[in-house]
Enzyme design. Sequence first.
Site: not given
Ligand code: CDT
Length: 308
Positions: A47, A107, A124, A143, A169, A194
């Site tokens: 991502e 995204n 996304k 986000e 993600c 990420n």
């Molecule tokens: N990039 C992304 O969606 N990261 C989220 C982080 C946790 S929620 C704050 C994930 O689900 O991995």
Amino acid sequence: MTRVITVGAAQLGPIARSDTRKQVVERLVAHLREARRMGCDLVVFPELALTTFFPRWFMTDQAEIDSFFEREMPGPATRSLFDEAKRLGLGFYLGYAELTPDGRHFNTAILVGKDGAIIGKYRKVHLPGHADHEPWRRFQHLEKRYFDISDTGFKVWHGFGGILGMAICNDRRWPETYRVMGLQGAEMILLGYNTPVHNAPAPEHDDLSLFHNQLSMQAGAYQNGCWVIGVAKAGNEEGVPMIGGSQIIAPSGVTVAATRGDGDELAVAACDLDACASYKTTTFNFAVHRMPQHYGLITSRKGAEPPP
Ligand code: CDT
């Protein structure tokens, strides 16, 4: 004839805020060349693979925010990635921040064929985190501030001899993500991520972050009889540790290849799409066994409501 896609899960280590697109694209191209040596057909990048994970910072200057976004794909900074992939005969999945001509921010991930043409684009759906500055956190997860919610939903495309879908993600934690694509016959789902090790609202989950990553993707693969390719941007990025755990998961739910560290690393597996049929025609033969008349709440209700 067998339908085997040899896939490279091209994990990236950290990208610094000061790294240029050129420097990052050179790392992606190095992955492509290694993937070619390993006999890959398709390379999956993370991502937001062209920049640092910028939602960790609260920013108000729109020009500064927009500096993390791509206005064209391919554009001047990414043309060499497309050219090299085509020259090597490789397709790829690439996550990036997309700024549309009418000013929307997504995204986004694209699937590019071996001929360099974009097969599909996904924006996304599940945007995690928060929209306002929350200074109590060690770092932000904005986000919901910087991106618009998807206008694509979950689609699948014909490519590489099979039916492929994309997610990004946080999508991987939601069973609906896989099932909506499973209902369109997805045989392989590609997703980049990420994921900070630390989750500020629930620090008690931190020690489980790699487990939850694997649990979600393995369940999605098994319950839909499809391959899942999950690829991290990992390591300590601008002081924030991010999980690795990139892996290639078979329709059995078994992980067949995985990265070991938190840096730039390629995990490769030959993925036989015909291995999906054993699940799609038996335990998870949707047409025979699903009971959608009992699933209405999945789309009619958003939050949990206990009985009165
Ligand atoms: N990039 C992304 O969606 N990261 C989220 C982080 C946790 S929620 C704050 C994930 O689900 O991995």
